[in-house]
Design a protein around this motif. Sequence first.
Motif, PDB file in Angstrom:
ATOM      1  N   SER A  58       1.122  -1.114   0.221  1.00  0.00           N
ATOM      2  CA  SER A  58       0.313  -0.070  -0.354  1.00  0.00           C
ATOM      3  C   SER A  58       0.993   1.416   0.191  1.00  0.00           C
ATOM      4  N   GLY A  59       0.001   1.981  -0.571  1.00  0.00           N
ATOM      5  CA  GLY A  59       0.948   3.723   0.649  1.00  0.00           C
ATOM      6  C   GLY A  59       1.386   3.717   1.352  1.00  0.00           C
ATOM      7  N   GLY A  60       0.899   3.618   2.433  1.00  0.00           N
ATOM      8  CA  GLY A  60       1.661   3.730   3.573  1.00  0.00           C
ATOM      9  C   GLY A  60       2.821   2.746   3.643  1.00  0.00           C
ATOM     10  N   GLN A  61       2.150   1.642   3.770  1.00  0.00           N
ATOM     11  CA  GLN A  61       4.161   0.502   3.121  1.00  0.00           C
ATOM     12  C   GLN A  61       4.820   0.866   2.853  1.00  0.00           C
ATOM     13  N   LEU A  62       4.602   1.431   1.883  1.00  0.00           N
ATOM     14  CA  LEU A  62       6.241   2.013   0.905  1.00  0.00           C
ATOM     15  C   LEU A  62       5.877   2.796   1.630  1.00  0.00           C
ATOM     16  N   GLN A  63       5.979   4.056   1.310  1.00  0.00           N
ATOM     17  CA  GLN A  63       6.374   4.961   2.266  1.00  0.00           C
ATOM     18  C   GLN A  63       7.268   4.913   3.890  1.00  0.00           C
ATOM     19  N   ARG A  64       7.011   3.724   4.751  1.00  0.00           N
ATOM     20  CA  ARG A  64       7.278   2.786   5.363  1.00  0.00           C
ATOM     21  C   ARG A  64       9.141   2.654   4.914  1.00  0.00           C
ATOM     22  N   ILE A  65       8.887   2.397   3.599  1.00  0.00           N
ATOM     23  CA  ILE A  65       9.941   1.624   2.780  1.00  0.00           C
ATOM     24  C   ILE A  65      10.933   2.439   2.393  1.00  0.00           C
ATOM     25  N   SER A  66      10.534   3.614   2.109  1.00  0.00           N
ATOM     26  CA  SER A  66      11.344   4.905   1.884  1.00  0.00           C
ATOM     27  C   SER A  66      12.380   5.356   2.821  1.00  0.00           C
ATOM     28  N   ILE A  67      10.846   5.278   4.466  1.00  0.00           N
ATOM     29  CA  ILE A  67      12.021   5.632   5.520  1.00  0.00           C
ATOM     30  C   ILE A  67      12.635   4.653   5.508  1.00  0.00           C
ATOM     31  N   ALA A  68      12.532   3.539   5.565  1.00  0.00           N
ATOM     32  CA  ALA A  68      13.943   2.329   6.016  1.00  0.00           C
ATOM     33  C   ALA A  68      14.885   2.668   5.476  1.00  0.00           C
ATOM     34  N   ARG A  69      15.195   3.163   4.089  1.00  0.00           N
ATOM     35  CA  ARG A  69      16.075   3.080   3.034  1.00  0.00           C
ATOM     36  C   ARG A  69      16.467   4.777   3.717  1.00  0.00           C
ATOM     37  N   SER A  70      16.166   5.490   4.547  1.00  0.00           N
ATOM     38  CA  SER A  70      16.650   6.942   4.255  1.00  0.00           C
ATOM     39  C   SER A  70      16.907   7.051   6.084  1.00  0.00           C
ATOM     40  N   ILE A  71      16.947   6.005   6.499  1.00  0.00           N
ATOM     41  CA  ILE A  71      17.973   5.646   8.109  1.00  0.00           C
ATOM     42  C   ILE A  71      18.746   4.581   7.967  1.00  0.00           C
ATOM     43  N   ALA A  72      19.103   4.023   6.420  1.00  0.00           N
ATOM     44  CA  ALA A  72      19.497   3.005   6.651  1.00  0.00           C
ATOM     45  C   ALA A  72      21.367   2.933   7.117  1.00  0.00           C
ATOM     46  N   LEU A  73      21.647   4.638   6.726  1.00  0.00           N
ATOM     47  CA  LEU A  73      22.955   4.423   6.722  1.00  0.00           C
ATOM     48  C   LEU A  73      23.327   5.492   8.388  1.00  0.00           C
ATOM     49  N   LYS A  74      21.974   5.857   8.627  1.00  0.00           N
ATOM     50  CA  LYS A  74      22.099   6.853  10.082  1.00  0.00           C
ATOM     51  C   LYS A  74      22.588   7.884   9.981  1.00  0.00           C
ATOM     52  N   PRO A  75      21.934   8.389   9.198  1.00  0.00           N
ATOM     53  CA  PRO A  75      22.194   9.928   8.453  1.00  0.00           C
ATOM     54  C   PRO A  75      21.508  10.980   9.931  1.00  0.00           C
ATOM     55  N   LYS A  76      22.660  12.097   9.854  1.00  0.00           N
ATOM     56  CA  LYS A  76      22.481  13.225  10.373  1.00  0.00           C
ATOM     57  C   LYS A  76      20.845  13.439  10.039  1.00  0.00           C
ATOM     58  N   MET A  77      20.573  13.535   9.389  1.00  0.00           N
ATOM     59  CA  MET A  77      19.261  14.772   9.188  1.00  0.00           C
ATOM     60  C   MET A  77      18.850  13.923   7.879  1.00  0.00           C
ATOM     61  N   ILE A  78      16.799  14.119   8.340  1.00  0.00           N
ATOM     62  CA  ILE A  78      16.590  13.654   6.945  1.00  0.00           C
ATOM     63  C   ILE A  78      15.606  15.376   6.312  1.00  0.00           C
ATOM     64  N   VAL A  79      15.376  15.228   5.448  1.00  0.00           N
ATOM     65  CA  VAL A  79      14.681  15.931   4.557  1.00  0.00           C
ATOM     66  C   VAL A  79      12.982  15.237   4.356  1.00  0.00           C
TER      67      VAL A  79
END
Length: 270
Positions: free
Chosen positions: A155-176
């Motif tokens: 679903s759209g919500g599940q896919l957005q969770r995947i995008s969030i998982a991708r964004s935190i994979a490298l333990k970044p300092k900041m997310i836009v």
Amino acid sequence: MSLLEVKDVTHTYGSARSFLPIRRKETQVLSNVSLTVEQGMCMGLIGTSGAGKSTLGKVILGLEKPKKGQVLFQGEDLYTMTAAARRKMRRDLQVVFQDSYSSVNPRLTAEQIIGEPLDNYEKLSVSEQKRTVAQLLEMVGLHAEDMKKRPGQFSGGQLQRISIARSIALKPKMIVLDESVSSLDMVTQTNILHLLQELKNEYSLSYLFITHDIRAAYFISDAMIVMENGRIVETCYDKNDIFTSEQPKVKELVASILPEHPKDRTITGR
């Protein structure tokens, strides 16, 4: 030193006005914009369509060089830094876009989507990478078994969770987060906002939360900025100050918030 500093950024777009000779009219979309985001802070960036929010997001991500001004991330100018510094910046500064479907390759599995930044920056064995992806999926409320699914199976919500998982994979300092919950239904939106808040607290993440939805921004943000016509018209480092602002655009946005119960809502124009 602040994590992110935007200093007097001005940006324009050109448009052709005629064929021969070609003359270009410059349209100013950002005008002397300055803001600061500290480590662990969520800064809400609010404005109606055309206010310049997404353009500013692109400038901050290093995707669109401004005509004037500076963008400093961890003290270094995004547009003059060395290639090595830019590679480090890409690791520490991630993004989640509004349209979760267009921001992923539909032919890849969830494992491949989330694993992409790990492929670029980490040297993990196959088993280590699978374990990391499984942990990331579970961290955002999905299951390890989901890693073999493709975007069309979510679903759209599940896919957005995947995008969030991708964004935190490298333990970044900041997310836009550019309108990252605006296309979701209210229940899913609330769940994603709670997830983002939990991740922020757990990893001391900083967010730039770009949205037209003042209610969503108030929920997740520590401080709030309001933009109109490419300018910042209000900055509230205490988000509660947004409700006492006398700035007309801010008052308009606050007035647009519907009361929780339908009986308290009024309909004008009848």
